[in-house]
Motif scaffolding. Structure first.
Motif, PDB file in Angstrom:
ATOM      1  N   ASN A  68       0.780  -1.131  -0.264  1.00 17.17           N
ATOM      2  CA  ASN A  68      -0.099   0.073  -0.130  1.00 17.17           C
ATOM      3  C   ASN A  68       0.476   1.315  -0.109  1.00 17.17           C
ATOM      4  OD1 ASN A  68      -2.500  -1.065  -0.304  1.00 17.17           O
ATOM      5  ND2 ASN A  68      -2.773  -1.335   2.162  1.00 17.17           N
ATOM      6  N   PRO A  71       1.887   3.096  -4.076  1.00 13.92           N
ATOM      7  CA  PRO A  71       1.410   3.832  -5.352  1.00 13.92           C
ATOM      8  C   PRO A  71       1.670   5.546  -5.101  1.00 13.92           C
ATOM      9  CG  PRO A  71      -0.134   2.266  -4.476  1.00 13.92           C
ATOM     10  CD  PRO A  71       0.979   2.203  -3.584  1.00 13.92           C
ATOM     11  N   ARG A  72       1.493   5.724  -3.979  1.00  9.94           N
ATOM     12  CA  ARG A  72       2.065   7.325  -3.725  1.00  9.94           C
ATOM     13  C   ARG A  72       3.224   7.683  -4.069  1.00  9.94           C
ATOM     14  NH1 ARG A  72      -0.193   9.347   1.965  1.00  9.94           N
ATOM     15  NH2 ARG A  72       0.606   7.771   2.637  1.00  9.94           N
ATOM     16  N   ILE A 114     -11.131   5.872  -8.587  1.00  6.79           N
ATOM     17  CA  ILE A 114     -10.468   5.001  -7.771  1.00  6.79           C
ATOM     18  C   ILE A 114      -9.202   5.825  -7.026  1.00  6.79           C
ATOM     19  CG2 ILE A 114      -8.306   3.231  -8.452  1.00  6.79           C
ATOM     20  CD1 ILE A 114     -10.338   2.392 -10.918  1.00  6.79           C
ATOM     21  N   VAL A 115      -8.637   6.535  -7.561  1.00  3.19           N
ATOM     22  CA  VAL A 115      -7.516   7.282  -6.899  1.00  3.19           C
ATOM     23  C   VAL A 115      -8.105   7.754  -5.688  1.00  3.19           C
ATOM     24  CG1 VAL A 115      -5.977   9.028  -6.942  1.00  3.19           C
ATOM     25  CG2 VAL A 115      -6.097   7.461  -8.787  1.00  3.19           C
ATOM     26  N   SER A 116      -9.124   8.693  -5.791  1.00  2.81           N
ATOM     27  CA  SER A 116     -10.007   9.183  -4.596  1.00  2.81           C
ATOM     28  C   SER A 116     -10.275   7.997  -3.546  1.00  2.81           C
ATOM     29  CB  SER A 116     -11.171   9.807  -5.196  1.00  2.81           C
ATOM     30  OG  SER A 116     -10.958  10.904  -6.013  1.00  2.81           O
ATOM     31  N   PHE A 117     -10.808   7.134  -3.937  1.00  4.76           N
ATOM     32  CA  PHE A 117     -11.304   5.792  -3.005  1.00  4.76           C
ATOM     33  C   PHE A 117      -9.767   5.474  -2.119  1.00  4.76           C
ATOM     34  CE2 PHE A 117     -15.610   5.323  -4.730  1.00  4.76           C
ATOM     35  CZ  PHE A 117     -16.154   5.559  -3.744  1.00  4.76           C
ATOM     36  N   TYR A 118      -8.852   5.349  -3.098  1.00  2.47           N
ATOM     37  CA  TYR A 118      -7.572   4.720  -2.508  1.00  2.47           C
ATOM     38  C   TYR A 118      -7.109   5.664  -1.409  1.00  2.47           C
ATOM     39  CZ  TYR A 118      -2.742   3.715  -2.019  1.00  2.47           C
ATOM     40  OH  TYR A 118      -1.650   2.985  -1.367  1.00  2.47           O
ATOM     41  N   PHE A 119      -6.682   6.860  -1.890  1.00  6.18           N
ATOM     42  CA  PHE A 119      -6.472   7.734  -0.884  1.00  6.18           C
ATOM     43  C   PHE A 119      -7.252   8.118   0.274  1.00  6.18           C
ATOM     44  CE2 PHE A 119      -3.511   8.708  -4.456  1.00  6.18           C
ATOM     45  CZ  PHE A 119      -2.462   8.728  -4.083  1.00  6.18           C
ATOM     46  N   ALA A 121      -9.263   5.967   1.832  1.00  5.86           N
ATOM     47  CA  ALA A 121      -9.091   4.903   2.710  1.00  5.86           C
ATOM     48  C   ALA A 121      -7.855   4.939   3.220  1.00  5.86           C
ATOM     49  CB  ALA A 121      -9.248   3.516   1.776  1.00  5.86           C
ATOM     50  N   ARG A 122      -6.696   5.286   2.383  1.00  2.35           N
ATOM     51  CA  ARG A 122      -5.625   5.254   3.032  1.00  2.35           C
ATOM     52  C   ARG A 122      -5.508   6.202   4.349  1.00  2.35           C
ATOM     53  NH1 ARG A 122      -1.547   1.928   4.040  1.00  2.35           N
ATOM     54  NH2 ARG A 122       0.066   3.194   3.874  1.00  2.35           N
TER      55      ARG A 122
END
Length: 191
Positions: A68, A71-72, A114-119, A121-122
């Motif tokens: 995890n 990606p950033r 997708i990017v919004s949900f990933y970041f 949730a992170r």
């Protein structure tokens, strides 16, 4: 005097309880309010500690945490790489950007979601980990305070740091003159 006592007793009741009870209808008893507030604070901290209890992670969880983290930095370094590529080889960069221009708009929206949900949730996971660390830190406060008190007792300027207490032998040893050759030489030279 007896009549005045009866009138005061009638108005104020026994030991002023009638006045106190009447006032408490209009204004909260500060002491009882503080007790309720402290109890509510204790309950909230207990619930907070139970919610964010320390959990041990297995190998898979640690691997996923590491994955995890990719990606950033990849997005940031990739963007910087695009700037470098645009400066080093503008024709190659222009050809790639023409390909990106052909991506349909709904696909851009999907990528954004997708990017919004990933970041998002992170961010939530990191916030919860931060809250757990706060709970662990708060739980250590009594131990740290005790350690600081113990350390302060060891300071040379603490009150009664050299007190002998009930130890008679130590008290006599402190009072007795000990042999000190350097002091004797100084006394002979001075005197």
């Amino acid at each position: 005097m007896g009549m005045i006592d009866k009138v005061i007793g009638l108005v104020f009741g026994n030991s002023g309880e009638m006045v106190r009870d009447t006032v408490e209808v209009f204004r909260e008893n500060a002491e009882k309010g503080a007790q309720r507030s402290a109890a509510a604070q204790d309950q909230a901290m207990a619930q907070y500690a139970a919610e964010f209890a320390i959990e041990r992670k297995g190998g898979f969880d640690r691997f996923m945490d590491g994955l995890n983290r990719v990606p950033r930095p990849a997005l940031a370094l990739g963007t910087l790489g695009l700037f470098v590529a645009a400066m080093v080889n503008p024709i190659w960069f222009a050809a790639r950007m023409q390909g990106i221009a052909l991506v349909p708009e709904p696909l851009w929206w999907l990528l954004g979601v997708i990017v919004s949900f990933y970041f998002g949730a992170r961010h939530q996971v990191k916030t919860q980990e931060f809250q757990r660390s706060i709970v662990r830190t708060i739980a250590q406060v009594p131990q740290v305070v005790g350690n600081i008190r113990s350390i302060n007792k060891l300071r040379h300027d603490s009150v009664q740091v050299a007190a002998t207490g009930q130890d008679a032998a130590l008290s006599l040893a402190v009072i007795e003159d000990a042999e000190n050759p350097a002091l004797e030489d100084w006394r002979k030279a001075a005197g």
